[in-house]
Design an enzyme around this catalytic site. Structure first.
Site, PDB file in Angstrom:
ATOM      1  N   SER A 100      -1.674   3.365  15.322  1.00  0.00           N
ATOM      2  CA  SER A 100      -1.469   4.812  15.305  1.00  0.00           C
ATOM      3  C   SER A 100      -2.613   5.604  15.935  1.00  0.00           C
ATOM      4  O   SER A 100      -2.372   6.521  16.721  1.00  0.00           O
ATOM      5  CB  SER A 100      -1.231   5.272  13.867  1.00  0.00           C
ATOM      6  OG  SER A 100      -2.329   4.920  13.034  1.00  0.00           O
TER       7      SER A 100
ATOM      8  N   LYS B 217      -6.432  -8.871  11.095  1.00  0.00           N
ATOM      9  CA  LYS B 217      -6.281  -7.432  10.884  1.00  0.00           C
ATOM     10  C   LYS B 217      -7.620  -6.888  10.402  1.00  0.00           C
ATOM     11  O   LYS B 217      -8.111  -7.273   9.344  1.00  0.00           O
ATOM     12  CB  LYS B 217      -5.187  -7.158   9.857  1.00  0.00           C
ATOM     13  CG  LYS B 217      -5.052  -5.670   9.541  1.00  0.00           C
ATOM     14  CD  LYS B 217      -3.890  -5.390   8.627  1.00  0.00           C
ATOM     15  CE  LYS B 217      -3.812  -3.912   8.310  1.00  0.00           C
ATOM     16  NZ  LYS B 217      -2.661  -3.612   7.456  1.00  0.00           N
TER      17      LYS B 217
ATOM     18  N   CYS C  26      -3.344  -2.567  -0.899  1.00  0.00           N
ATOM     19  CA  CYS C  26      -2.317  -3.478  -0.395  1.00  0.00           C
ATOM     20  C   CYS C  26      -1.963  -4.559  -1.417  1.00  0.00           C
ATOM     21  O   CYS C  26      -1.078  -5.380  -1.172  1.00  0.00           O
ATOM     22  CB  CYS C  26      -2.777  -4.105   0.912  1.00  0.00           C
ATOM     23  SG  CYS C  26      -3.165  -2.863   2.174  1.00  0.00           S
TER      24      CYS C  26
ATOM     25  N   CYS D 214       0.792  -1.241   0.000  1.00  0.00           N
ATOM     26  CA  CYS D 214       0.000   0.000   0.000  1.00  0.00           C
ATOM     27  C   CYS D 214       0.819   1.284   0.000  1.00  0.00           C
ATOM     28  O   CYS D 214       0.376   2.295  -0.548  1.00  0.00           O
ATOM     29  CB  CYS D 214      -1.013   0.004   1.142  1.00  0.00           C
ATOM     30  SG  CYS D 214      -0.323  -0.316   2.764  1.00  0.00           S
TER      31      CYS D 214
ATOM     32  N   GLU E  32      -8.698 -17.075  10.338  1.00  0.00           N
ATOM     33  CA  GLU E  32      -7.520 -16.415   9.770  1.00  0.00           C
ATOM     34  C   GLU E  32      -6.227 -16.872  10.464  1.00  0.00           C
ATOM     35  O   GLU E  32      -5.230 -17.179   9.808  1.00  0.00           O
ATOM     36  CB  GLU E  32      -7.654 -14.890   9.893  1.00  0.00           C
ATOM     37  CG  GLU E  32      -8.691 -14.274   8.976  1.00  0.00           C
ATOM     38  CD  GLU E  32      -8.204 -14.145   7.525  1.00  0.00           C
ATOM     39  OE1 GLU E  32      -7.085 -14.598   7.222  1.00  0.00           O
ATOM     40  OE2 GLU E  32      -8.962 -13.598   6.697  1.00  0.00           O
TER      41      GLU E  32
ATOM     42  N   LYS F 170      -4.856  -6.966  15.312  1.00  0.00           N
ATOM     43  CA  LYS F 170      -4.681  -5.527  15.078  1.00  0.00           C
ATOM     44  C   LYS F 170      -6.013  -4.907  14.704  1.00  0.00           C
ATOM     45  O   LYS F 170      -6.717  -5.475  13.862  1.00  0.00           O
ATOM     46  CB  LYS F 170      -3.686  -5.366  13.931  1.00  0.00           C
ATOM     47  CG  LYS F 170      -3.463  -3.963  13.470  1.00  0.00           C
ATOM     48  CD  LYS F 170      -2.560  -3.969  12.279  1.00  0.00           C
ATOM     49  CE  LYS F 170      -2.451  -2.552  11.787  1.00  0.00           C
ATOM     50  NZ  LYS F 170      -1.749  -2.456  10.548  1.00  0.00           N
TER      51      LYS F 170
END
Ligand code: PBG
Ligand code: ZN
Length: 324
Positions: A273, A195, A130, A122, A232, A247
């Site tokens: 972030s 994710k 991505c 990405c 996953e 995440k």
């Protein structure tokens, strides 16, 4: 009255609480991200993430040296190339910004540090997705091939752990195969397994200039789903992941707990972030005690089952002595 029925006894003093604490955290649990740019002499603050920088390779070596002096030994590198195109070709360049950074860091620090690289397109693609984009669709299998090549370029430059964050199906197996075929049997894979498509990545996308056309909901997970995280994670382990990741962190600690219970490998959580920026902004405004909030958050991640935590708070925590 039942004498056992007084849990407060074990909370009577700081030392009593200390000896019975179930969870702790130290420097070895922390992984520190870096945003590496091309050029020389670049060290610029990222406005949405106070205390986090864009660094060129020469300055990165200094930044990591300072982190190592604080006790931070695990480092996660994100590359931000100048050239972006449809296929993210800079991502597979053996002389791209990340291979250069890996070589410089390895030359300086040898085996004193653990080097981890983000494997994703990405930041390298003109459309910000991505993987490859064909007629508005992010396609899977051709993207996976490119991602495996990216991982190989990092392995050739000496990375310890490659960390695919793209969420394409089958990428862990493809990376493992290509690494093994080329003799990199000991290069590890940390898979971003669960994710989620999250608004908490906002400040990171500013930092990487990687906001996609549209959104990432056809490949990142839907946050209404919990059980799917196990699918996953188990697929990734099956394909050869050495560690799995959940995440973001804070709104997803139930997922950390579930993945920890159902897998046998180390579980990593990414304190992303947006989670960092919210704490920093709140602390800067005087709305919370930064140290107390950071330690509560990090320890909650450990309590939920995280073995390792990727966080932007590590430097503050070590410098200020919140963690030893
Ligand atoms: C890219 C990637 C993202 C993050 C790590 N790798 C952003 C995204 O998927 O949009 C987020 C990290 C953070 O927010 O701190 N694949
Ligand atoms: Zn990505």
């Amino acid at each position: 009255m039942n004498l056992l029925n007084r849990p407060r006894r074990l909370r009577t003093s700081p030392l009593m609480r200390e000896i019975v604490a179930e969870t702790d955290i130290s420097a070895r649990h922390l992984i520190t991200p870096h945003f590496v740019v091309e050029g020389e002499g670049v060290l610029e603050g990222i406005p949405s993430m106070p205390g986090v920088t864009h660094v060129s390779v020469d300055k990165l070596v200094e930044e990591v040296a300072a982190d190592v002096a604080l006790g931070l030994k695990s480092h996660l590198l994100f590359g931000i190339p100048e050239h972006k195109d449809e296929t993210g070709s800079a991502a597979v360049d053996p002389n791209g910004v990340i291979p250069l950074a890996l070589r410089a860091l390895r030359a300086r620090f040898g085996k004193e540090i653990i080097l981890i690289t983000d494997v994703c397109l990405c930041a390298y693609t003109s459309h910000g997705h991505c993987g490859f984009l064909h007629d508005g669709v992010v396609t899977n299998d051709d993207s996976v091939e490119q991602l495996a090549k990216m991982a190989l370029a990092h392995a050739e430059a000496g990375v310890d752990i490659v960390s695919p964050s793209d969420m394409m199906d089958g990428r862990v197996g493809a990376i493992r195969d290509l690494l093994d075929e080329n003799g990199y049997v000991n290069t590890s894979i940390l898979a971003y397994s669960a994710k989620y498509a999250s608004a908490y990545y906002g400040p990171f996308r500013d930092a990487c200039d990687s906001a996609p056309q549209g959104d990432r909901k056809t490949y990142q997970m839907d946050f209404r789903n919990g059980r799917e995280s196990l699918l996953e994670a188990l697929l990734d382990v099956d394909e050869g992941a050495d560690m799995v990741m959940v995440k973001p962190a804070l709104a997803y600690l139930d997922i950390v707990g579930r993945v920890k219970a159902e897998t046998l490998c180390p579980v990593v959580v990414y304190n992303v972030s947006g989670e960092y920026s919210m704490v920093k902004a709140s602390a800067a405004a005087g709305y919370c005690d930064e140290r107390a909030i950071v330690m509560e958050n990090l320890l909650a991640m450990r309590r939920a089952g995280a073995d390792l935590i990727i966080t932007y708070h590590g430097r503050d925590a070590m410098r200020e002595g919140w963690i030893s």
